[in-house]
Write a protein that holds these residues in place. Sequence first.
Motif, short mmCIF file in Angstrom:
data_model
loop_
_atom_site.label_atom_id
_atom_site.label_comp_id
_atom_site.label_asym_id
_atom_site.label_seq_id
_atom_site.Cartn_x
_atom_site.Cartn_y
_atom_site.Cartn_z
N SER A 136 10.88 -6.27 4.97
CA SER A 136 12.21 -5.07 4.40
C SER A 136 12.96 -5.12 5.37
CB SER A 136 11.19 -3.92 4.08
OG SER A 136 10.19 -3.99 3.08
N PHE A 140 13.54 -0.90 8.21
CA PHE A 140 12.13 -0.69 8.05
C PHE A 140 11.37 -0.94 9.28
CE2 PHE A 140 7.78 -1.46 6.17
CZ PHE A 140 8.09 -0.29 5.28
N LEU A 187 3.89 6.24 0.27
CA LEU A 187 4.73 4.75 0.24
C LEU A 187 4.07 4.13 -0.86
CD1 LEU A 187 6.79 2.74 1.04
CD2 LEU A 187 5.33 2.05 2.76
N ASN A 207 10.76 -0.02 -0.42
CA ASN A 207 10.80 0.07 0.91
C ASN A 207 11.90 0.89 1.87
OD1 ASN A 207 8.05 -0.49 0.90
ND2 ASN A 207 8.14 -2.49 2.10
#
Length: 355
Positions: A136, A140, A187, A207
């Motif tokens: 990601s 991230f 998440l 994400n």
Amino acid sequence: MGRTTGTGRGRVAVLALTAVCLAYAPIAFTELWPYARPGAPALGEWLLGRTVSPGFVAEAVRDRTGPYGRSLVPLVVHSVLGGLLMLLGPVQLLTAVRRRVRLHRALGVVFAATVYASMAGAAVYLVRTPPERAFSGAAFWVVLAVILVGTVGSLTLGVLAAYRGFPDLHQRWLLLCYGFLMTAPLLRLEWGFLPALYPGLSLQDVNRVAIMHLGALVSFGALLASRALDRRTSVPGLTGTWAPRAAGCSSPTRCRTPSRTPSSPPGPPARAARATAGPARSGACTSPRCSSPPPSRRSWCRSWNGPWAWTGGRPSWPPPASAAGCSPTPPSPSSASASSPVANSCAAGRRRHRP
């Protein structure tokens, strides 16, 4: 009516938290099994394949195989211990509310050791994986590093607060720590419903969306939980619905007082400081035990666990024995008279608590 409604909302929040943790624990236990052995069962992938699409899951596994392969064993340790933390968190919350002190302390040691071990696995992954090669992307990776530092830091400060005898501060730090841990199940929830709202999103896109708000969400949730569990009837210096006044006080006061409940005794440093400072001033109206409104004039008053602050009071010197720890002038080493035992005790208290 307000108290009943607040209690009902608190119970609903605890039940919702417990349900999310119990549901996510088996997902965390099995999430990385397919990366170690292809074809191994994984509850999370099974759920995503039915709520989103099998293609969504296949793409996610393909994109994560490379970054995860360099640190697979530490990540498995991190994931399995994270599932254990999801089970320990609600138990710790309930033992704290129910005042099961011995059980709370014993499980607290297990909880702290598990957090440190789980975060060590995550740290190994972050160290071995450059930000530009992380799953990601670099943004991230940075968010994962911030969550790691926040989790370990809040846990460490919470443990130190418990050791020093500050249960309220310990509770607030640990609520923040568990808020950071709750970013994992939240998440996963977004993995399930965001692709349904916006078809075509990949796991990496989800994400990137989640990192824009999850941190603020869990921090605010920890703040609400801390306020809901705060049993103080007044907060000196604050007024309003979030800081109700003490019984009998006609105006806000500003002299800090201990925030502990009667059932949680202070630790050795706080007990020694309170013995040095003497009993609290009865006319300052700084705690629920005080029933008289504060006088109009101001004096300096030092509570046993707070700094020097202004509060209402009639200055007099030397102060009576019942007002040990208070003086009519700002504290300074020269203001204490050597011939006054009360002044000597005030100076000793200042020396004891000077950082």
